[in-house]
Design a protein around this motif. Sequence first.
Motif, short mmCIF file in Angstrom:
data_model
loop_
_atom_site.label_atom_id
_atom_site.label_comp_id
_atom_site.label_asym_id
_atom_site.label_seq_id
_atom_site.Cartn_x
_atom_site.Cartn_y
_atom_site.Cartn_z
N VAL A 248 0.98 -1.20 -0.05
CA VAL A 248 0.13 0.18 -0.08
C VAL A 248 0.84 1.19 0.12
N VAL A 249 0.70 2.03 -1.11
CA VAL A 249 1.69 3.20 -1.21
C VAL A 249 1.44 4.29 -0.30
N PRO A 250 2.40 5.02 0.46
CA PRO A 250 2.27 5.89 1.61
C PRO A 250 1.51 7.25 0.94
N ALA A 251 0.49 7.34 1.65
CA ALA A 251 -0.24 8.70 1.30
C ALA A 251 -0.05 9.80 2.37
N ILE A 252 0.90 10.72 2.06
CA ILE A 252 1.29 11.79 2.61
C ILE A 252 0.81 13.22 2.19
N GLU A 253 0.36 14.04 3.22
CA GLU A 253 -0.20 15.51 2.75
C GLU A 253 1.32 16.31 2.89
N PRO A 254 1.15 17.07 1.96
CA PRO A 254 2.46 17.89 1.85
C PRO A 254 2.62 18.80 3.27
N ALA A 255 1.73 18.96 4.05
CA ALA A 255 1.90 19.91 5.32
C ALA A 255 2.77 19.03 6.18
N ASP A 256 2.61 17.55 5.93
CA ASP A 256 3.10 16.49 6.95
C ASP A 256 4.51 16.12 6.75
N TRP A 257 4.92 16.38 5.46
CA TRP A 257 6.13 15.75 4.67
C TRP A 257 7.43 16.60 5.36
N LEU A 327 22.54 7.77 1.71
CA LEU A 327 21.59 6.81 1.74
C LEU A 327 20.20 7.54 2.04
N GLN A 328 19.53 7.13 0.84
CA GLN A 328 18.07 7.75 0.78
C GLN A 328 17.01 6.89 1.42
N THR A 329 16.09 7.08 2.03
CA THR A 329 15.03 6.44 2.83
C THR A 329 13.60 6.88 2.34
N SER A 330 12.87 6.15 2.17
CA SER A 330 11.51 6.30 1.75
C SER A 330 10.49 6.49 3.00
N GLN A 331 9.65 6.87 3.13
CA GLN A 331 8.80 6.79 4.11
C GLN A 331 7.99 5.58 4.73
N ASP A 332 8.26 4.69 3.60
CA ASP A 332 7.74 3.24 3.90
C ASP A 332 9.03 2.24 4.41
N GLY A 374 20.95 9.18 -15.40
CA GLY A 374 22.16 8.34 -15.50
C GLY A 374 22.03 7.28 -14.50
N LEU A 375 21.49 6.90 -13.68
CA LEU A 375 21.55 5.85 -12.69
C LEU A 375 20.18 5.04 -12.91
N TYR A 376 20.07 3.79 -12.80
CA TYR A 376 19.20 3.12 -12.43
C TYR A 376 18.22 3.20 -11.33
N GLY A 377 16.80 3.14 -11.23
CA GLY A 377 15.90 3.65 -10.28
C GLY A 377 16.41 2.80 -8.99
N TYR A 378 16.79 1.73 -8.89
CA TYR A 378 17.03 0.93 -7.67
C TYR A 378 18.19 1.60 -6.78
N VAL A 379 18.81 2.46 -7.46
CA VAL A 379 20.10 3.25 -6.51
C VAL A 379 19.94 4.78 -6.34
N SER A 380 18.58 5.30 -7.02
CA SER A 380 18.47 6.56 -7.05
C SER A 380 17.02 7.14 -7.02
N ALA A 381 16.14 6.48 -7.64
CA ALA A 381 14.82 6.87 -7.65
C ALA A 381 13.74 6.79 -6.35
N THR A 382 14.23 7.41 -5.22
CA THR A 382 13.48 7.07 -4.28
C THR A 382 12.08 7.85 -4.05
N LYS A 383 11.09 7.24 -4.06
CA LYS A 383 9.65 7.69 -3.95
C LYS A 383 9.27 8.00 -2.45
N TRP A 384 8.48 8.99 -2.05
CA TRP A 384 8.18 9.44 -0.81
C TRP A 384 9.18 9.69 0.06
N VAL A 385 10.53 10.15 -0.39
CA VAL A 385 11.75 10.29 0.40
C VAL A 385 11.33 11.26 1.37
N VAL A 386 12.18 10.78 2.65
CA VAL A 386 12.02 11.59 3.92
C VAL A 386 13.47 11.85 4.55
N ASP A 387 14.53 11.04 4.00
CA ASP A 387 15.62 11.08 4.78
C ASP A 387 16.80 10.98 3.71
#
Length: 523
Positions: A248-257, A327-332, A374-387
């Motif tokens: 289930v993908v994270p649902a984050i309001e902009p004000a809470d991000w 090290l990028q971390t997603s909200q999930d 220039g990079l594959y998504g698995y090392v770069s394309a972090t969705k819902w990034v928070v850290d």
Amino acid sequence: MAPRPTLEQRALVWPLAGLVAGVAGMLTSYAAAMVLTVREAPVVAIAELVVRTTPGPIVSFALKFLGAWNKTLLLSVMAVLTVVLFWYVGAWARRRWWVPVLVYSLMATLAAVAVLLSADWSGVDLLPVAVGYVTWLVVLSLLTEPLRRADAVAGEAPEPGSTGAAAYSRGRRQFLVRAGLLGAAAVAAGVAGRVVGSGRRQVEEVRRLLRLDVRAPRVPAGAHPDVPGLGPWQTPTEEFYKIHTAIVVPAIEPADWSLRIHGMVEREVVLGYQDLLDRGLTDAWVTLCCVSNPIGGPLVGNAWWSGVRTADLLAEAGVLDGADAVLQTSQDGWNCATPLEALTDDRDAMLALAMNGSPLPIEHGFPVRTVVPGLYGYVSATKWVVDMEVTRFANVDAYWTQRGWGERGPVKTASRIDVPRSGSTVVAGPVRVGGVAWHQHTGISAVEVSLDGGPWQPMELGRVPSADTWVQWGGTVDVGPGDHLMRVRATDADGVVQTPVERDVLPDGATGHDVVDFSAEEA
């Protein structure tokens, strides 16, 4: 006269009681998660724990052969196993009352552990587990109580027409009434929970009303060759590929991000959504592709991204000497280690807020995601990034690298034939052919095709705004009647020709030439 209940009839209703109780517990747990706006309801938490702990080769197999259906299959298997387990729990309850308690306790413990191992959990996240556990125990007790009394009486009176048989029938009717009422109540609770607490719908409404000051995308003149049937140079948002590990993908309001930049930096930086907007947004055409994309595959897309450059943010934090990764971390809880150089050089690596001129869709990372050419998504394309932790590769072990994938993930030169399609039939003679080629942040200088193993024929390239996008190509090939094979290869801007050596997507991207088979007929 009431008919004598057979042993089979008396035994069948017990598994049904277990099934009703089990489903009721799942629905009330889901309802509690919805009302409390807990993203990782127990079932979701368990499914995502399975995803996080699955070995890399199995993940690669699932992506290759199941594609976007891999999560659907996982949830389907979990549903079937759970239904079977609930059925047997009811059967076991007839002889040993403590077995259902043990099974429910083990299931609740597993769910609690999965929640505790998820990202950013809090005490409230365990409440849906407790609600489901209590529901299991209470509903099973209410359903089995009349069955125990009826079984006891029926066992003492075996003769047809006896009071025992009638008592059994009354007990069974009482069970059916209770099962219907309790089942309906559980369904109602699940529906009400979804209506009352759907955080995703709230976020969707916020996103719909959001107005960002971004430039509308304009496809460069000459980017799209004149080849009938060739897809658009700009990938429509709804057709852009989606690969992520979230059930289930994270649902984050902009004000809470918020985003925290820390680690090997001179000063920690914490940014909110409005902070990014206040800095002003930059725009760029960038092609993204997935490392799991096979040769000729669809897991690649080109879009107009709007956001804030990561180079500026990291410069503000002051990167210390010795750092080579972020090290990028997603909200999930998903994470990846990105080469520091790719986030700080002159490429348009950014924290993206918009895609194709509109706020990011939730599935593509709303409110903020990372885009790195220039990079594959698995090392770069972090969705819902928070850290973002500035660090060293030697000190981190990211999600996909734990599963055997390469550490840095630079994209490889790739090309694809889109016209004609494999299995199609064309009119013999001059045939217009076309497709795409890409090597982000290096660029493509030439594309050639070979028909039936013949000489390589140069194709025309569309015009592109930078080396960070794919190039569409097209040309005319003389094709005689019969069956044919056509292959394509690209040469990057450094003069390196795409290798014909076929390799699988593991550990750092597939290689080889795309080949299509088609037939030509006389007009």
